[in-house]
Design an enzyme around this catalytic site. Structure first.
Site, PDB file in Angstrom:
ATOM      1  N   GLU A 184       2.308  -0.273   2.356  1.00  0.00           N
ATOM      2  CA  GLU A 184       2.545  -1.659   1.936  1.00  0.00           C
ATOM      3  C   GLU A 184       3.780  -1.734   1.037  1.00  0.00           C
ATOM      4  O   GLU A 184       3.901  -0.977   0.079  1.00  0.00           O
ATOM      5  CB  GLU A 184       1.329  -2.201   1.185  1.00  0.00           C
ATOM      6  CG  GLU A 184       0.020  -2.129   1.959  1.00  0.00           C
ATOM      7  CD  GLU A 184      -0.057  -3.060   3.164  1.00  0.00           C
ATOM      8  OE1 GLU A 184       0.845  -3.893   3.348  1.00  0.00           O
ATOM      9  OE2 GLU A 184      -1.038  -2.954   3.918  1.00  0.00           O
ATOM     10  N   CYS A 211      -7.261  -5.491  -2.532  1.00  0.00           N
ATOM     11  CA  CYS A 211      -6.163  -4.527  -2.384  1.00  0.00           C
ATOM     12  C   CYS A 211      -4.823  -5.149  -2.781  1.00  0.00           C
ATOM     13  O   CYS A 211      -4.097  -4.605  -3.618  1.00  0.00           O
ATOM     14  CB  CYS A 211      -6.091  -3.999  -0.949  1.00  0.00           C
ATOM     15  SG  CYS A 211      -7.465  -2.939  -0.496  1.00  0.00           S
ATOM     16  N   HIS A 260      -2.856   1.676   2.635  1.00  0.00           N
ATOM     17  CA  HIS A 260      -4.127   1.360   3.280  1.00  0.00           C
ATOM     18  C   HIS A 260      -4.483   2.516   4.203  1.00  0.00           C
ATOM     19  O   HIS A 260      -3.628   2.983   4.957  1.00  0.00           O
ATOM     20  CB  HIS A 260      -4.018   0.070   4.114  1.00  0.00           C
ATOM     21  CG  HIS A 260      -4.445  -1.140   3.365  1.00  0.00           C
ATOM     22  ND1 HIS A 260      -3.594  -2.206   3.124  1.00  0.00           N
ATOM     23  CD2 HIS A 260      -5.634  -1.469   2.811  1.00  0.00           C
ATOM     24  CE1 HIS A 260      -4.265  -3.131   2.455  1.00  0.00           C
ATOM     25  NE2 HIS A 260      -5.499  -2.717   2.258  1.00  0.00           N
TER      26      HIS A 260
END
Length: 156
Positions: free
Chosen positions: A42, A104, A123
């Site tokens: 991410e 998250c 993730h």
């Protein structure tokens, strides 16, 4: 450190990490249960859009992480470069700019905010016959070592 699936408590823990431990870089790992044998790197955290209830039945006021925060914060780690430069046998790695507007992404944004962009979020899929703890551990080790190399180069 395992963070609770509760917005406010997760944010408090992230604040404690940055104020007490004062890490050079914080790497967060979250479960992407829908991902099968895929690790997702991410790039940024988003400040708004948190409408889904947490484990205690709450969501942040106004769906916002930091009332005075920018719309999004980018990690100082270039995840796209990282994604292009690494591979791990037995598991795919992809790049993302949207961590999902739940705990998250909320945690990631808070960490980027408190750490001035010196945070990363990965993730990971659930463990399975094809994604063993050993394989996932090796993949995370490879990714984090590359992050540290990149982080070291930026600090020089």
């Amino acid at each position: 450190m395992q963070l609770p699936v509760v917005y406010q408590k997760a944010k408090e823990q992230v604040f404690k990490i940055w104020t007490t431990l004062q890490p050079l870089l914080a790497v967060h790992v979250g479960l992407a249960s829908s991902a099968k044998a895929i690790i997702i790197l991410e790039q940024c955290g988003k400040n708004k859009g948190y409408r889904e209830m947490d484990a205690c039945g709450f969501h942040p006021e106004g769906g916002c992480c930091m009332l005075d925060g920018p719309e999004k914060i980018e990690s100082t780690i270039n995840m796209k470069t990282l994604w292009k430069n690494i591979s791990v046998q037995g598991i795919d790695i992809i790049f993302s700019r949207d961590a999902g507007r739940y705990i998250c992404d909320y945690t990631y944004y808070a960490s980027l905010y408190y750490g001035n962009g010196r945070a990363a979020f990965i993730h990971v899929p659930a463990l399975s016959q094809s994604v063993t703890a050993g394989l996932l551990g090796k993949a995370l080790q490879t990714i984090i070592l590359e992050m540290l190399k990149q982080f070291g180069e930026e600090r020089e």
